[in-house]
Design a protein around this motif. Structure first.
Motif, PDB file in Angstrom:
ATOM      1  N   UNK A  60       0.814  -1.226   0.000  1.00 42.65           N
ATOM      2  CA  UNK A  60       0.000   0.000   0.000  1.00 42.65           C
ATOM      3  C   UNK A  60       0.841   1.267   0.000  1.00 42.65           C
ATOM      4  N   UNK A  61       2.156   1.132  -0.087  1.00 39.29           N
ATOM      5  CA  UNK A  61       2.976   2.349   0.051  1.00 39.29           C
ATOM      6  C   UNK A  61       4.348   2.135  -0.590  1.00 39.29           C
ATOM      7  N   UNK A  62       4.514   2.585  -1.819  1.00 38.41           N
ATOM      8  CA  UNK A  62       5.830   2.481  -2.466  1.00 38.41           C
ATOM      9  C   UNK A  62       6.077   3.726  -3.298  1.00 38.41           C
ATOM     10  N   UNK A  91       0.866   0.197  -4.590  1.00 37.23           N
ATOM     11  CA  UNK A  91       0.288   1.540  -4.633  1.00 37.23           C
ATOM     12  C   UNK A  91       1.436   2.534  -4.753  1.00 37.23           C
ATOM     13  N   UNK A  92       1.449   3.307  -5.853  1.00 36.86           N
ATOM     14  CA  UNK A  92       2.574   4.217  -6.062  1.00 36.86           C
ATOM     15  C   UNK A  92       2.212   5.604  -5.543  1.00 36.86           C
ATOM     16  N   UNK A  93       3.091   6.116  -4.703  1.00 37.82           N
ATOM     17  CA  UNK A  93       2.839   7.390  -4.028  1.00 37.82           C
ATOM     18  C   UNK A  93       3.016   8.565  -4.984  1.00 37.82           C
ATOM     19  N   UNK A  99       3.859  15.911  -9.737  1.00 33.67           N
ATOM     20  CA  UNK A  99       3.147  15.041  -8.810  1.00 33.67           C
ATOM     21  C   UNK A  99       1.916  14.432  -9.478  1.00 33.67           C
ATOM     22  N   UNK A 100       1.489  13.313  -8.949  1.00 34.41           N
ATOM     23  CA  UNK A 100       0.319  12.647  -9.487  1.00 34.41           C
ATOM     24  C   UNK A 100      -0.930  13.334  -8.902  1.00 34.41           C
ATOM     25  N   UNK A 101      -1.198  14.546  -9.391  1.00 40.96           N
ATOM     26  CA  UNK A 101      -2.324  15.309  -8.843  1.00 40.96           C
ATOM     27  C   UNK A 101      -3.374  15.624  -9.907  1.00 40.96           C
ATOM     28  N   UNK A 102      -3.210  15.009 -11.092  1.00 37.98           N
ATOM     29  CA  UNK A 102      -4.217  15.194 -12.146  1.00 37.98           C
ATOM     30  C   UNK A 102      -4.504  13.845 -12.792  1.00 37.98           C
ATOM     31  N   UNK A 120       1.180  -5.001 -10.824  1.00 32.80           N
ATOM     32  CA  UNK A 120       0.261  -3.909 -11.156  1.00 32.80           C
ATOM     33  C   UNK A 120       0.646  -2.666 -10.356  1.00 32.80           C
ATOM     34  N   UNK A 121       0.674  -1.532 -11.030  1.00 30.13           N
ATOM     35  CA  UNK A 121       0.873  -0.275 -10.301  1.00 30.13           C
ATOM     36  C   UNK A 121      -0.482   0.390 -10.136  1.00 30.13           C
ATOM     37  N   UNK A 122      -0.829   0.653  -8.906  1.00 34.21           N
ATOM     38  CA  UNK A 122      -2.086   1.321  -8.601  1.00 34.21           C
ATOM     39  C   UNK A 122      -1.740   2.744  -8.205  1.00 34.21           C
TER      40      UNK A 122
END
Ligand SMILES: [Zn+2]
Length: 425
Positions: A60-62, A91-93, A99-102, A120-122
């Motif tokens: 859950x945290x990578x 889960x990719x942070x 940043x992954x903000x869109x 799988x990358x979530x």
């Protein structure tokens, strides 16, 4: 696709808390039968004698560092390291660049994950634009693009008003908010846990209260909003009591712990090895023991690695200047198997539960987390009796910032299966 029969393995069952000798039959990426003995016809046979078959791990945290910091790690190396370590979903942070903000960044990550065809990358979307804590990002839009959770990881959402709105808003579409609980006004320029030991070592402290104040505030906002909160990398004994009380009050709060907070404590800092520099910092032995007990009791729900790759020119700097974090994906299971299962502190099904079944459930990943009929054929074969050396040849991660570098570990993932496809190492 033809049927594959995995014969004579020791199958870990987290629902019954058992390890049973069984055969597993796989077809078209799904498990179609699990039984003490399945008669083989014209199946392809994989001999699993002497191997533990464990449900595919879910992290859950990578930090996979793509886009923007591919010199540290990218989706190819990160997902190869993941599958190499038995992880089928990660889960990719969102603290990438951009940043992954869109939705477009979220969709980019999903597309890259599909191209690589490994774990799988979530994507975890950011809660706020630019992870600045000021303005909510387009959460619903990112969810439609494939984000499965939201976090400003690396930053705590300092504004209670913004966090309140995030918790309220995500309720409408079942989103999960992951908090990085750290009041940075208390940890500013900190390097290690604030304690008598680290004062003696001359390392600027990060007090436990930076974590407990943040967790207390976050929980109060869940009480107010009835939203869904997950607390990242819980490190301190005092935090456990807050989480326990929140759960007893029926609030929808879950929590994770990292492997490093389970196996190391601040005493290792005597070496001044920057590889031990992590955020939140390694705490005291008492904290470490309390966290393990909380994990066993279910107060802490899952183990999440906080895999944080850095280039050696960054991490090999002096302790003050080195960035926070260590890598885990390639070997987290081996370390925890040795430290917890082999040592008798936790049984194997319980470990598989907190690394696979529970995180799959929290993220709503259907078909992962068990080796059972109808589930995705995503599990791995673990040989507890073979040694590995954590070196450049072994690691699939681009980085090697781990204090375990060069060490010999017992136990190896022999192969991993994801959706019926076998990855051998
Ligand atoms: Zn964090």
């Amino acid at each position: 696709m033809s049927k594959i029969l995995f014969k004579n393995g020791e199958v870990v069952n987290t629902a019954r808390n058992t390890v049973d000798k069984a055969d597993v039959l796989v077809e078209n990426g799904l498990i179609i039968d699990v039984a003490p003995s399945i008669e083989s016809r014209d199946f392809e046979i994989v001999d699993c004698r002497g191997l533990l078959l464990v449900p595919g791990l879910v992290d859950m945290h990578a930090h996979l560092r793509e886009p923007g910091e591919e010199y540290k790690e990218d989706i190819r190396t990160g997902t190869t390291a993941a599958i190499h370590g038995g992880f089928v979903a990660v889960l990719s942070m969102p603290n990438t660049n951009p940043p992954s903000d869109t939705r477009s960044v979220v969709e980019y990550i999903v597309r890259r994950s599909k191209e690589e065809e490994k774990a799988d990358v979530l994507p975890c979307g950011a809660i706020t634009k630019g992870r600045k804590g000021e303005e909510l990002a387009e959460l619903g839009d990112m969810m439609e693009g494939g984000a499965v959770a939201f976090s400003d990881d690396g930053n705590w959402v300092q504004s209670s008003g913004v966090m309140r709105r995030a918790l309220e808003y995500t309720k409408f579409f079942g989103g999960i908010i992951i908090s990085h609980p750290e009041d940075k006004t208390l940890t500013y320029r900190g390097l290690a846990n604030e304690s008598p030991l680290t004062i003696k070592l001359g390392l600027r402290g990060m007090p436990v209260e930076a974590e407990t104040i943040a967790i207390f505030r976050d929980i109060e906002l869940v009480r107010l909003t009835r939203g869904r909160l997950h607390l990242a990398h819980v490190s301190a004994k005092e935090s456990i009591n807050l989480i326990k009380r929140a759960k007893e009050a029926g609030l929808n709060v879950t929590a994770e712990v990292t492997p490093h907070h389970l196996v190391f404590d601040e005493e290792v800092l005597i070496s001044y090895d920057p590889n031990y520099k992590v955020n939140p910092p390694l705490r005291t032995r008492e904290d470490r023991e309390a966290i393990l007990s909380a994990l066993k009791e279910g107060i802490i729900d899952v183990v999440a690695t906080d895999h944080a790759p850095h280039a050696d020119f960054e991490k090999m700097d002096e302790f003050n200047a080195a960035p926070f974090g260590m890598i885990w994906l390639d070997f987290a299971f081996s370390v925890l198997y040795n430290e917890l299962v082999r040592s008798g502190k936790m049984d194997l099904p319980a470990l598989a539960k907190v690394m696979s079944t529970k995180p799959a459930e929290l993220l709503g990943l259907k078909g992962l987390g068990a080796i059972s009929k109808g589930y995705r054929a995503s599990f791995f074969a673990y040989n507890p009796n073979v040694e590995i050396i954590v070196n450049r040849e072994f690691l699939k991660s681009r980085a090697f910032n781990t204090p375990l570098y060069g060490k010999t570990l017992k136990g190896r993932v022999e192969w991993a299966l994801k959706d019926g496809r076998i990855y051998r190492f």
